[in-house]
Design a protein around this motif. Structure first.
Motif, mmCIF file in Angstrom:
data_model
loop_
_atom_site.group_PDB
_atom_site.id
_atom_site.type_symbol
_atom_site.label_atom_id
_atom_site.label_comp_id
_atom_site.label_asym_id
_atom_site.label_seq_id
_atom_site.Cartn_x
_atom_site.Cartn_y
_atom_site.Cartn_z
ATOM 1 N N ARG A 192 -53.450 20.255 63.967
ATOM 2 C CA ARG A 192 -52.557 20.835 62.957
ATOM 3 C C ARG A 192 -53.396 21.275 61.766
ATOM 4 N N GLU A 228 -51.699 22.106 58.712
ATOM 5 C CA GLU A 228 -50.775 22.142 57.584
ATOM 6 C C GLU A 228 -51.446 21.515 56.363
ATOM 7 N N THR A 282 -50.070 20.279 53.821
ATOM 8 C CA THR A 282 -49.355 19.089 53.352
ATOM 9 C C THR A 282 -49.739 17.841 54.131
ATOM 10 N N ASP A 283 -50.456 17.988 55.240
ATOM 11 C CA ASP A 283 -50.856 16.822 56.026
ATOM 12 C C ASP A 283 -51.823 15.918 55.272
ATOM 13 N N HIS A 289 -40.991 19.616 50.857
ATOM 14 C CA HIS A 289 -40.328 19.874 52.145
ATOM 15 C C HIS A 289 -38.838 20.179 51.968
ATOM 16 N N GLN A 337 -43.019 28.446 53.862
ATOM 17 C CA GLN A 337 -43.539 29.018 55.105
ATOM 18 C C GLN A 337 -43.399 30.538 55.037
ATOM 19 N N THR A 339 -40.425 28.898 62.286
ATOM 20 C CA THR A 339 -41.807 28.613 61.923
ATOM 21 C C THR A 339 -42.698 28.411 63.146
ATOM 22 N N LYS A 368 -52.899 28.425 56.004
ATOM 23 C CA LYS A 368 -52.942 27.760 57.307
ATOM 24 C C LYS A 368 -53.873 28.508 58.260
ATOM 25 N N ASN A 402 -57.471 17.856 62.073
ATOM 26 C CA ASN A 402 -57.510 19.163 61.426
ATOM 27 C C ASN A 402 -58.952 19.467 61.070
#
Length: 761
Positions: A33, A35, A37-38, A51, A61, A161, A196, A258
């Motif tokens: 992933r 993202e 925000t991870d 979120h 997004q 998404t 991203k 990631n």
């Protein structure tokens, strides 16, 4: 007994290989992933706000496209026609929900029919001067078109998404075909979706270029110091199996990686290489008359405890990242700790078993370059006077105090190279619109149709007036400003009607007019939820420090507390996330690093059976990090989550050299040798190996500085620096401390007297 013991070793190697094979089916279970925000925990209130906004309005997004015209202003008949063609083609893609651009602006024709410019063109309307004049007035203070008209923005929102990854190349190819290839101008992309994509590109770059480079460099180092292709094959096989095991365990645990956590595999490779060279160098320096299996067993006996303890402390350093409260760095630490354990197991089994299969000519080499340097450095150290050490300690303390020159700052756009496409797009946005980051303020009235109430409208208008005067806000936009523009055009630009709506009925009428202007106009396109309970205000801000961003967030919260306490608000965006939560993570990582240092010190004391030695080991292990972070403060001056996380990682690695020195030194002191002679013999035995492993680790980290991802570069630079500086302190500070504190360190020992012959062995 020895052949039997070596048979056991070969059985262990076979067992390790079988485990690697058995874990192979789990490797595809590793998920990826990218993202942004991870990096933060899902239960954090700031992440929840982020979120929630994404779920309610979909603004996170989205893909922002900047069309930079090279043929003149886009506010022309030809420019608008080109923009219409591009928008129509992208809008036709399955999965694109809506596009916001200057074509979304409402205009009025001669019959006073109000509709969006997009609908006007689609229905065959002309682009007369009055229409273009209305359009120019509508976008005069927005981020839809730059002041000179050469840069237009399109914000693409997606219905699903999950389809973004498929749609991205289609959108790119459409833009190239309709705008770039005909020579109309350049296309730049920004926004969460582009971030991203840039993160994914960074991972692919590091995977395809850095990993092979680290592999080639590692094998080259192996051959240079061992001068045996078979030993190189043995070491390479061991490293491959170690990484194989690591990947299998990571897949079994279903960990998500990631571009940051994937770096753990590179670090595991480098540490595995250091373990192997340490073991094989000891093997090649055994007496040439010994059988290969006996020589390898001797090498294992002399290195097993040191390798085990260094692997344990390194693993603890990595595991301490779990205290950072960042899922990405916790995963990074867990993968690296697994890799360190697998590297140790593979080194003592696979390497040991394979190295003796064939006879090599690498046994009993003459002292190499590092051995000569080690002896020379130790000889030079013994000639240092008290004032030399005083100056050394003074400089150390002064540089460590420079740590406080560092300022906290965490900007996700700083993670990319200065000439990368996303930075070029960001620079264009700053130049033409004054926007470095977008921030979203969500206002919740707490009841249905609450945005139509006079109280809410009064608060909104007052807040927007406050934003007009705020020095940290370049632009802002809300449903009120859009509907105010619509009202003004209804009255042909008469300034009498330019005031923001402040009555519920007036606002409701304008909303109905906006909705009828185009079937694409919905509450969501205006920044409203479907129940008309919440509204969003989009802010464009220039490049600010994290401290300034947090101050802006605090100012906004304070304004509503003072002026509209009934309205619930949240201020969010990537910049806010990294500024607010990142500061907490940075603090947690530094605290975690110090706690891991204490745990490592305790383990050293336990395994070496001398707790005072464990306490003393903290000094030469903490000061190198203090010196490097102090130099970082005088040169860079910025600490982000990557720089903070490096402290925990580096402490577990640099303690390795200290362990090798202390283990040998304690052995010599217990045998009855005086402190100075114990230190001299210690460096005769391990000095070259310490320099070699430091060279290997720092070289591997320097290769990782070629990463195009900022956090990986920061981690590699700081780690390489700390590893090198730590060796200097182990060669200068640690021996001095051992000599000065000898009486305290060994006051509880009854030193055994030995014969002179035994002392010289």
């Amino acid at each position: 007994m020895k052949p039997l013991r070596f048979l056991h070793l070969k059985l262990i190697a076979l067992f390790v290989f079988c485990i690697a094979v058995a874990l192979s089916p789990h490797i595809p279970d590793i998920t990826y992933r990218s993202e942004i925000t991870d990096y933060f925990r899902e239960d954090n209130p700031e992440v929840k706000n982020f979120h929630n906004l994404e779920a309610d309005f979909g603004v996170q997004q989205s893909l922002l496209i900047l069309l930079h015209s090279q043929t003149g202003t886009l506010l022309s008949e030809q420019g608008i026609s080109n923009l219409f063609t591009i928008t129509s083609k992208i809008q036709a893609l399955d999965g694109v929900e809506r596009i916001q651009s200057l074509l979304s602006t409402a205009i009025s024709n001669n019959q006073q029919d109000t509709r969006s410019l997009y609908r006007h063109i689609k229905d065959g309307g002309d682009l007369s001067d009055p229409i273009l004049g209305q359009l120019a007035d509508n976008v005069s203070n927005s981020s839809l078109l730059s002041k000179n008209g050469t840069v237009a923005s399109l914000q693409i929102h997606f219905a699903d998404t999950e389809q973004i990854e498929t749609l991205y190349p289609l959108i790119r190819s459409t833009l190239d075909a309709a705008f770039t290839t005909p020579g109309l101008g350049e296309v730049h992309m920004l926004g969460p979706v582009e971030i991203k994509h840039a993160l994914h590109h960074a991972l692919m770059h590091d995977g395809f270029y850095l990993m092979p480079l680290v592999l080639i460099t590692g094998l080259g180092v192996l051959w240079y110091f061992l001068r045996s292709w078979w030993l190189v094959v043995s070491g390479a096989t061991s490293i491959i199996i170690a990484l194989w095991l690591t990947a299998g365990i990571v897949g079994l645990l279903k960990l998500t990686i990631n571009q940051t956590s994937a770096l753990a595999f590179c670090i595991a490779f480098i540490i595995a290489l250091a373990d192997i060279i340490h073991l094989l160098m000891s093997f090649t320096h055994q007496r040439p008359d010994l059988p290969p299996q006996t020589a390898m067993l001797n090498a294992l006996r002399s290195n097993f405890m040191s390798l085990f303890l260094t692997s344990l402390t390194t693993g603890i350093g990595f595991l301490s990242l779990n205290g950072s409260s960042s899922p990405v760095f916790a995963t990074f630490g867990n993968i690296a700790a697994i890799g360190v354990a697998c590297a140790f197991i593979s080194a003592i089994s696979i390497t040991s078993a394979m190295a003796v299969w064939r006879q090599t000519n690498a046994r009993n080499q003459e002292p190499d370059l590092f051995q000569r340097w080690s002896l020379a450095i130790n000889a030079g150290r013994t000639r240092l006077k008290a004032y030399h050490y005083g100056l050394f300690y003074l400089i150390t303390i002064a540089l460590s105090c420079c740590v406080f020159l560092n300022d906290y700052h965490n900007d996700p756009l700083d993670y990319f190279e200065s000439d990368s496409p996303i930075i070029n797009a960001s620079t264009l946005s700053e130049t033409e619109f004054g926007i470095h980051h977008p921030i979203t303020v969500q206002l919740n009235s707490n009841h249905r149709d609450g945005i139509f109430t006079p109280e809410f409208l009064h608060a909104l208008n007052g807040f927007e007036s406050w934003l007009d005067a705020h020095p940290m806000v370049s632009r802002h936009n809300s449903y009120s400003s859009v509907l105010t523009q619509l009202k003004r055009h209804l009255y042909q630009g008469n300034l009498k009607w330019s005031a923001s709506p402040n009555q519920s009925s007036e606002l409701a009428d304008l909303w109905n007019l906006y909705e009828m202007a185009s079937p694409d106009n919905t509450a969501e396109t205006l920044g409203l939820d479907k129940h008309f309970q919440s509204a969003v205000i989009s802010l464009g801000i220039p490049k600010l420090s994290s401290t300034q961003l947090l101050q802006l967030q605090s100012d906004i919260n304070q304004w509503f507390t003072n002026n509209a306490p009934a309205i619930k608000i949240s201020v969010t965006g990537h910049a806010i996330l990294f500024a607010s939560i990142g500061k907490q993570l940075t603090s947690n990582m530094f605290i975690g690093g110090l706690l891991s240092a204490m745990v490592i010190s305790l383990l050293i004391g336990v395994f070496l059976r001398n707790m005072r030695i464990g306490v003393l080991s903290l000094i030469p292990n903490l000061f190198p990090a203090g010196v490097v972070y102090g130099l970082w403060g005088t040169s860079v001056g910025v600490i982000d989550i990557a720089a903070a996380g490096t402290l925990s990682i580096s402490l577990g690695i640099v303690v390795d050299d200290t362990i090798h020195i202390l283990k040998r030194y304690i052995g010599f002191r217990e045998s009855g040798l005086p402190p100075q002679l114990s230190i001299e013999k210690t460096f005769e035995e391990v000095g070259a190996a310490l320099m070699l492993t430091t060279f290997i680790l720092s070289l591997g980290m320097m290769v990782l500085t070629l990463s195009i991802f900022g956090p990986n570069q920061t981690t590699a630079i700081l780690m390489a620096s700390i590893i090198v500086v730590a060796l200097i302190y182990d060669f200068i500070m640690l021996p001095d401390l051992l000599e000065r504190c000898d009486g305290w360190l060994f006051s509880n020992y009854k030193l055994r007297a030995t014969t002179p012959a035994a002392q010289l062995q």
